[in-house]
Design a protein around this motif. Structure first.
Motif, short mmCIF file in Angstrom:
data_model
loop_
_atom_site.label_atom_id
_atom_site.label_comp_id
_atom_site.label_asym_id
_atom_site.label_seq_id
_atom_site.Cartn_x
_atom_site.Cartn_y
_atom_site.Cartn_z
N ASP A 152 0.86 -1.18 0.00
CA ASP A 152 0.00 0.00 0.00
C ASP A 152 0.90 1.24 0.00
N PRO A 153 0.82 2.10 -1.00
CA PRO A 153 1.69 3.29 -1.05
C PRO A 153 1.63 4.14 0.21
N LYS A 154 0.49 4.15 0.90
CA LYS A 154 0.38 4.93 2.13
C LYS A 154 1.27 4.36 3.22
N ARG A 155 1.34 3.03 3.29
CA ARG A 155 2.21 2.39 4.27
C ARG A 155 3.68 2.65 3.94
N ILE A 156 3.99 2.64 2.67
CA ILE A 156 5.37 2.91 2.23
C ILE A 156 5.76 4.34 2.60
N GLU A 157 4.86 5.27 2.39
CA GLU A 157 5.14 6.67 2.70
C GLU A 157 5.34 6.87 4.20
N GLU A 158 4.65 6.04 4.99
CA GLU A 158 4.76 6.14 6.44
C GLU A 158 6.09 5.62 6.97
N TRP A 159 6.60 4.53 6.38
CA TRP A 159 7.75 3.83 6.95
C TRP A 159 9.07 4.05 6.21
N LEU A 160 9.03 4.38 4.96
CA LEU A 160 10.26 4.38 4.15
C LEU A 160 10.59 5.77 3.61
N PRO A 161 11.81 5.97 3.12
CA PRO A 161 12.89 5.00 2.87
C PRO A 161 13.56 4.52 4.16
N VAL A 162 14.41 3.52 4.02
CA VAL A 162 15.10 2.93 5.16
C VAL A 162 16.08 3.94 5.75
#
Length: 449
Positions: A152-162
């Motif tokens: 989910d792009p929203k989850r990616i935006e929340e957690w990433l980049p590393v």
């Protein structure tokens, strides 16, 4: 710098145009390109060394390519509802190398109907290397239960980049290369908003033996299973962490797992010596030991955040020594400061020696787990030193060291220096022509040579 005469390009290029007198490499290359382009024989281009390694290594366990080959329809993508393509059972398959994919022998799996026309067709039997998976796995971690999309792009935006990537240099070179490639493609597709997957990189060192990488042929192989059996996992982990900064290699010939066992046993014994009850008021404890505890916690936290785990372990060792001394010849095992120190040691050790730390935590009267205890709150007032060492010099040469208050003024420190017996004797009646004072650290008396 070299002088070269290029003769064998072609008869058209053999000319004095290619006499590269006194040119360095970059200028010579530019000159060669200029001549070739002017004669329309070649043109400049960037040549990247990105190999087709992901596809050319065929393994049964590789990532299947979701394409079906039909004689009538050509290459047909596997329908979305049939994804992901599952590998067939390996039992009964002839997986010996034949110059083609091992999956080609799985006839029940390979032979399918064309999704478009229904005619007999075949799955693509080639597989992609596991680097295809490891190039984007970090994106999946952020949304690993998603069954309808990669993430989910929203989850990616929340957690990433590393924030921080840690990996061995021999592995990370290709992994980082392909991860960046995948990320940039996904960025261009609008699936992620960043185009660099990892913000920071730390390459950890290797464990070597006698200065060389371990190998059976060299006869310097050390079996990790044997070391774990002989010393325990906590001691081996502590040994590796304490050996040096994480980016340095660890030479197993220079370290002492048995020494780590002894230290952990020493720390563990402290938890059994504490006689005060959990919840005791630490502020009523011995001030000297409390200062040592809070300095260890302060320095250890900073060392961990800056990836100097060996320094953090060194601070724990110092605190173990201070606590042992306090129990045996100081304030005693019932002092609240001793419990505070022992609990701090257990918490700090839990980062690298969790089994030992967990036992210490229970012996100190706490419920599992020490991992849930949290880092103790540091009392900043206990970090202020009672005294500092001031250096007394004559013409830049150290003559004496004295303990002074950190709040001492220049004039007070100067007065102590000129009346110090060692300085008086060294001056032998000579009056200084200049006195340089930097309280609370330094006094330098200048006298004629």
């Amino acid at each position: 710098r070299h002088t070269r005469y290029w003769r064998d390009w072609s008869s058209d290029v053999c000319s004095s145009d290619l006499i590269l007198n006194g040119l360095n490499k970059a200028d010579a290359i530019a000159r060669i390109i200029q001549v070739l382009e002017s004669k329309q024989l070649a043109k400049a281009a960037n040549n990247y060394r990105l190999r087709d390694w992901l596809i050319s290594r065929q393994r049964y366990w590789g990532t299947p390519i979701p394409i079906i080959h039909c004689e009538k329809c050509g290459e047909v993508p596997v329908p979305l509802e049939q994804l992901p393509v599952q590998l067939p059972p390996a039992a009964g398959l002839d997986l010996k190398p034949k110059g083609s994919s091992p999956l080609g022998a799985a006839s029940d799996w390979v032979n399918v109907k064309c999704p478009k026309c229904g005619a007999d067709a075949k799955r693509d039997a080639d597989t992609m290397d596991t680097f295809v998976d490891s190039s984007w796995y970090y994106l999946r971690y952020a949304d690993y239960q998603n069954e309808s999309a990669p993430f989910d792009p929203k989850r990616i935006e929340e957690w990433l980049p590393v924030d921080q990537y840690v990996g061995g240099v021999t592995h990370a070179i290709l992994h980082l290369l392909y991860s960046r490639f995948f990320t940039k493609v996904l960025h261009d597709m609008g699936m992620v908003k960043f185009n660099e997957p990892f913000t920071k990189l730390l390459n950890q060192g290797m464990v070597v033996m006698d200065g060389s990488a371990m190998s059976k042929s060299r006869g310097n192989l050390v079996r990790l299973s044997d070391e774990l059996q002989n010393h325990g996992v906590d001691a081996i982990r502590l040994t590796m962490v304490f050996a040096g900064p994480p980016e340095d290699d660890v030479d197993w010939a220079d370290v002492s797992p048995s020494g780590s066992v002894k230290f952990l046993s020493r720390a563990w014994r402290l938890s059994g010596d504490v006689t005060s009850k959990p919840g005791v008021d630490f502020t009523t404890g011995n001030l000297e030991l409390r200062k040592a505890t809070h300095k260890a916690l302060h320095d250890g936290a900073f060392a961990v955040e800056s990836f100097r785990f060996n320094v953090a372990i060194a601070r724990v060792m110092e605190l173990v020594n201070a606590t042992r001394k306090a129990i045996d010849t100081g304030c005693g095992s019932a002092d609240p400061a001793v419990r505070e120190a022992a609990e701090a040691i257990a918490i700090m050790l839990s980062l690298v020696a969790p089994f030992t730390a967990e036992e210490m935590w229970e012996r100190l009267g706490h419920k599992p787990s020490v991992a849930l205890a949290g880092w103790p709150t540091i009392d900043e007032s206990l970090l202020v030193a009672d005294n500092v060492t001031a250096v007394l010099q004559i013409n830049g040469k150290i003559k004496e060291r004295i303990e002074v208050s950190p709040d001492i003024t220049d004039s007070e420190l100067e007065a102590l220096a000129i009346t110090n017996p060692a300085i008086v004797a060294a001056l032998a009646g000579v009056k200084p022509t200049k006195i340089i004072t930097r309280a609370p650290k330094l006094v330098n008396l200048v006298i004629p040579n």
